[in-house]
Structures are given as C-alpha cells and as structure tokens.
Design a protein around this motif. Structure first.
Motif, PDB file in Angstrom:
ATOM      1  N   LEU A 153       0.826  -1.205   0.000  1.00  0.00           N
ATOM      2  CA  LEU A 153       0.000   0.000   0.000  1.00  0.00           C
ATOM      3  C   LEU A 153       0.865   1.262   0.000  1.00  0.00           C
ATOM      4  O   LEU A 153       0.554   2.258  -0.667  1.00  0.00           O
ATOM      5  N   LEU A 154       1.971   1.240   0.732  1.00  0.00           N
ATOM      6  CA  LEU A 154       2.889   2.380   0.754  1.00  0.00           C
ATOM      7  C   LEU A 154       3.511   2.611  -0.621  1.00  0.00           C
ATOM      8  O   LEU A 154       3.617   3.765  -1.080  1.00  0.00           O
ATOM      9  N   GLN A 155       3.917   1.548  -1.268  1.00  0.00           N
ATOM     10  CA  GLN A 155       4.490   1.697  -2.608  1.00  0.00           C
ATOM     11  C   GLN A 155       3.467   2.271  -3.589  1.00  0.00           C
ATOM     12  O   GLN A 155       3.807   3.118  -4.436  1.00  0.00           O
ATOM     13  N   GLN A 158       3.132   6.012  -2.870  1.00  0.00           N
ATOM     14  CA  GLN A 158       4.303   6.752  -3.321  1.00  0.00           C
ATOM     15  C   GLN A 158       4.321   6.890  -4.840  1.00  0.00           C
ATOM     16  O   GLN A 158       4.717   7.935  -5.370  1.00  0.00           O
ATOM     17  N   ASP A 159       3.901   5.850  -5.535  1.00  0.00           N
ATOM     18  CA  ASP A 159       3.864   5.935  -6.998  1.00  0.00           C
ATOM     19  C   ASP A 159       2.792   6.909  -7.477  1.00  0.00           C
ATOM     20  O   ASP A 159       3.010   7.673  -8.427  1.00  0.00           O
ATOM     21  N   GLU A 160       1.619   6.888  -6.815  1.00  0.00           N
ATOM     22  CA  GLU A 160       0.536   7.774  -7.243  1.00  0.00           C
ATOM     23  C   GLU A 160       0.825   9.242  -6.917  1.00  0.00           C
ATOM     24  O   GLU A 160       0.411  10.140  -7.663  1.00  0.00           O
ATOM     25  N   SER A 161       1.526   9.475  -5.798  1.00  0.00           N
ATOM     26  CA  SER A 161       1.830  10.862  -5.408  1.00  0.00           C
ATOM     27  C   SER A 161       3.136  11.369  -5.998  1.00  0.00           C
ATOM     28  O   SER A 161       3.423  12.577  -5.906  1.00  0.00           O
ATOM     29  N   GLY A 162       3.930  10.494  -6.608  1.00  0.00           N
ATOM     30  CA  GLY A 162       5.211  10.909  -7.162  1.00  0.00           C
ATOM     31  C   GLY A 162       6.276  11.169  -6.125  1.00  0.00           C
ATOM     32  O   GLY A 162       7.244  11.907  -6.398  1.00  0.00           O
ATOM     33  N   ALA A 163       6.148  10.586  -4.941  1.00  0.00           N
ATOM     34  CA  ALA A 163       7.119  10.854  -3.877  1.00  0.00           C
ATOM     35  C   ALA A 163       8.482  10.237  -4.173  1.00  0.00           C
ATOM     36  O   ALA A 163       9.488  10.662  -3.587  1.00  0.00           O
ATOM     37  N   ASP A 364       3.524   6.462   9.023  1.00  0.00           N
ATOM     38  CA  ASP A 364       4.920   6.627   9.460  1.00  0.00           C
ATOM     39  C   ASP A 364       5.756   7.322   8.383  1.00  0.00           C
ATOM     40  O   ASP A 364       6.593   8.184   8.697  1.00  0.00           O
ATOM     41  N   LYS A 365       5.533   6.950   7.127  1.00  0.00           N
ATOM     42  CA  LYS A 365       6.283   7.619   6.046  1.00  0.00           C
ATOM     43  C   LYS A 365       5.894   9.097   5.938  1.00  0.00           C
ATOM     44  O   LYS A 365       6.755   9.952   5.672  1.00  0.00           O
ATOM     45  N   ARG A 366       4.649   9.402   6.155  1.00  0.00           N
ATOM     46  CA  ARG A 366       4.232  10.812   6.155  1.00  0.00           C
ATOM     47  C   ARG A 366       4.932  11.578   7.268  1.00  0.00           C
ATOM     48  O   ARG A 366       5.345  12.739   7.075  1.00  0.00           O
ATOM     49  N   THR A 367       5.068  10.932   8.438  1.00  0.00           N
ATOM     50  CA  THR A 367       5.788  11.581   9.539  1.00  0.00           C
ATOM     51  C   THR A 367       7.247  11.825   9.172  1.00  0.00           C
ATOM     52  O   THR A 367       7.812  12.888   9.507  1.00  0.00           O
ATOM     53  N   HIS A 368       7.873  10.887   8.468  1.00  0.00           N
ATOM     54  CA  HIS A 368       9.265  11.070   8.034  1.00  0.00           C
ATOM     55  C   HIS A 368       9.382  12.235   7.058  1.00  0.00           C
ATOM     56  O   HIS A 368      10.314  13.061   7.159  1.00  0.00           O
TER      57      HIS A 368
END
Length: 463
Positions: A153-155, A158-163, A364-368
C-alpha cells in the motif's frame, strides 16, 4: 538292553526335530516313567530360551487339534496329563504336545497400559504447548501478511503521489563546495573531500552540482543513514525547544477515527464468537434443565385409575412433549440460529478485519516526510542568518521546496484515502445493524414456532 517303546520320551526325542522349550510347554509334559523305564533328559541342539508357545519351529507341520480329553486348569495348577488318541493313560510325548499352559490360562489384551499421573500431566502439557505454538504461528503469519500488505500500500501511494521522483527528493542533492572568496573550508570538509573526493563542478545556469545517478544515490546506504540522522536531529531539536513541532490536528483526528474503526471491528468479531458460544451454552443448559424436570414425572409403577391418576398421567404426557420440543430446539433451531449469526454478522466482520487496509506504514512515512520538511526549513533559516557563502542559501531553499512538495503530495493522497475509509464506516454500521436485527428476529421466530406446540394442552392451575 531294553528297547524303548514308540510312545516313550526317548523315542520321541529321537524322531522329533528339536524345538525351543517354553514354560508353558514344560507344564504339559509328564516326567513320570513309562513302562518301568527311568526318565532320561532330552538333549536339544539349541539353547533353551523361552518363546511363545504358538510359534512353530522352522520346517515343522502345524500342530494337530487337541484331543477331547485334555483338561487345563485355568487357576494356574498343574494340568491333567493328556492321553494318547488310543484311549490309554499313557502320557503324550513332548513332540506331540504343543498346547501350553500359557496360551490357555492367560488372557491377552491389546489395550494400552494405564498411564500414571505424571504421564497424563506430561501429555496435557504437551497438548497445551502444541496449541500455544499453533496460535503463535498463526499470529506471526497474520502479522507478516499485514506487514506485506502495508508495504504494498505504501508503494502504491508513493507511486501515485510521485514521492519517489528524484526531482522531489532533497536528500540526494549535493552540497556545493564553499566559495573560497567568501569562506574557507573547515577541517571536516577538507577531510571529507580527501576521503570521498570533492564535489563536481557547479552548473552556472542553475548553480547546482549535477547528480550522476539519482536512482542509485537514493538506493544507497549512505542516503538512508543521512536521512535517519537528519530526522533524529530534528526530533532532538524539538525536545530541546530549538525547533517547533509541526501539528496537523485535522489529520490526527482523521487517523484516530480510522484506528477506532479497526478496533471496533475486532471487538465486534470477538463479541460474535462470544454470542455463538452463549447460544450453545444456553441451549445445553435449557435441555439439561428440561431433562431434570421431566425426570421428576418418571415412574415405574402402575398409576391405576381415578382422577388423581389421570392428573399424574397428564403430567407424564406433558413431560414427554417438553422433551420432544427440546430435542427439536437442540437439533434444528440452535444450528439454524448459529448459521444465521455466522452468515449475517460474524463472517462479514471477520472478512472485514482480515482485509482492513494497513495504513500504519503510510502514516509513518508521512511523519518522516514532515520531519524532513521541518529539518530543511530549519537549515534554511540557519543559512539565511549565519552563512557567509551566498550559494548556500539557494541550495537550502531548493532542498526545502522539494521536501515541502513531496510531503504535500503524499499527505494529500493519504488524506484522500483515509477520508474514504472513514466515511465507509456509516455504510458498514448500517449493514451490520440490519444483519444483527435479522439474526435476532430469526432466532425469536423459530423458537416461537417450535414452542407453539406446548401452548396446547397446558396443565390446569392448581386450586
């Protein structure tokens, strides 16, 4: 010299093949002299080891059926000497006597030997340990599946948001070397350039150092080490009061609502199992109670005639009707109610709990990303206040801009998904409410239909 007779032990020993003797065989042999001849020991070519009496020697024919006049004492006393088929009282030779006292006087059981207290205790502990191991393995498998689902789900986010786009990753940017016209390199910078080499030339159009391979730079271990150190330094600065923490109350409330939804689903799942067990226990207790009540009306004597006897017969008939109804309740109503509960509530809730999205890694990734944005903002403020190199400020500004854009894109996409998930709880609650009400109505109606037969033929009230 005297000649041995055909039925004597000596003659039998010379004709018969050597057999292994057993305690049962020796019990059927008679050692009394026959025909006035003294008894001589029979010599065998094999060692006298005990063996089961039903095992024939190698190459021997099956033993003949026992004569009718053989009698064996089952109490363990010496058996009556068997006679020859001719009817005389001469004892049979050892080679012809194959029916031992052990096979006829002892009883054999294939049941396992009874276990002691220690053996039963160890067996119970072993079974409990195995159950605990299975539960731990199931829990670990479920946790691994949820972790893998959260990673996927994280991947996807990240792909959809371009992070993951290198143009939005500030950590791979190379700090330009200090301009010697404004500042001199420090000792740590000099050692760094000696070990790792000096940065590449600055692009005059952009004022940046070109990155050779952004993808490889992002996948390197040094990139992860720098990111962890940067976030840790930002957290320490917040704790020491040198920086302010970024608060987003709206997101915190949204995430708390999603967590509460998952917690409530797990509680509903647990309550459904408890309700199923309670229905089972209630039915068992009701049937046992009805059986005990009906037992009060049982009798083994003739009731006779008269009004009092007729009243007692009515009670007996009523008890029989009660037991018939309880049998129907146990065999028909209870399984149907449990199936209705499982199909309308328990099974859908269990599936929802298994498939509930795992957004913890995304949060957690958003917090980072938020910590990176705050850290680069603090570095930008420091460069504006204390840096003497004019190229340092544009570099920090670009880093902060990239970190801000990455955080904004990823956070917006995450908030969108969490908002949809949180709004779905109203539809989910309506579905579960109707399923629970349907189950209660089904149980009540089936019990009412079965108990309708007892409404007829009620006993008159006692005057």
């Amino acid at each position: 010299m005297a000649t041995a007779t055909a039925g004597s032990p000596r003659a039998s020993a010379q004709v018969a093949s050597p057999v292994e003797s057993s305690p049962g065989d020796q019990a059927n042999f008679d050692s009394s002299p026959v025909g006035g001849l003294p008894e001589e020991p029979v010599k065998s070519s094999v060692s006298p080891q005990p063996s089961p009496s039903w095992r024939e020697p190698s190459g021997a024919q099956p033993s003949p059926a026992p004569p009718a006049d053989i009698s064996v004492d089952l109490n363990g006393d010496d058996p009556t000497p068997p006679t020859s088929p001719g009817g005389n009282n001469q004892p049979m030779s050892p080679a012809r006597s194959t029916y031992s006292h052990g096979t006829h006087g002892a009883s054999f059981s294939r049941d396992p030997p009874p276990q002691g207290i220690m053996a039963r205790t160890m067996a119970q502990l072993s079974a409990a340990t195995n159950r605990m191991v299975h539960k731990v393995q199931a829990y670990r498998a479920k946790a691994a599946a949820r972790k893998q689902g959260g990673k996927l789900l994280l991947q996807q986010l990240q792909d959809e948001s371009g992070a993951k786009d290198p143009s939005l990753v500030p950590g791979i940017m190379i700090t330009p070397p200090p301009d010697p016209r404004y500042t001199t390199p420090t000792l740590s910078q000099t050692l760094k350039y000696k070990i790792f080499g000096a940065p590449g030339p600055i692009d005059p159009a952009t004022g940046r150092v070109e990155i050779p391979d952004p993808v490889a730079a992002k996948a390197s271990t040094w990139y992860k080490v720098k990111g962890s150190r940067r976030r840790t330094s930002q957290q320490m600065a917040v704790k020491l009061g040198k920086a302010q923490k970024h608060h987003d109350e709206d997101f915190e409330l949204l995430w708390a609502g999603v967590q509460r939804q998952e917690l409530l689903l797990n509680k509903i799942k647990t309550d459904g199992k408890r309700l199923a067990a309670a229905i089972q226990e209630q039915a068992d207790a009701a049937k046992s109670m009805a059986s005990h009540i009906a037992s009060l009306a049982e009798t083994s004597i003739e009731l006779g005639e008269g009004p009092e006897a007729d009243a007692r017969r009515a009670v007996v008939e009523r008890a029989r009707q009660l037991m018939e109804v309880m049998d129907v309740m146990d065999q028909d109503v209870r399984p149907a109610c449990l199936e209705q509960l499982n199909s309308s509530v328990n099974k859908p809730v269990g599936q929802l709990c298994e498939e509930f999205p795992t957004y913890q890694q995304c949060v957690d990734k958003r917090t980072h990303y938020m910590l990176d944005m705050d850290a680069y903002e603090r570095k930008l403020q420091k460069a504006r206040q204390f840096s003497k190199d004019p190229a340092k400020v544009p570099h920090r500004e670009e880093q902060f801009t990239k970190a801000q854009r990455r955080y904004t894109y990823f956070s917006d996409k995450l908030v969108e998904d969490l908002t949809l998930l949180d709004a779905n709880r109203y539809e989910l609650a309506g579905f579960l409410i109707e399923g629970f009400v349907e189950m209660q109505e089904f149980q009540s109606q089936r019990q009412k239909d079965v108990l309708a037969g007892l409404a007829q033929g009620k006993l008159p009230p006692k005057q």
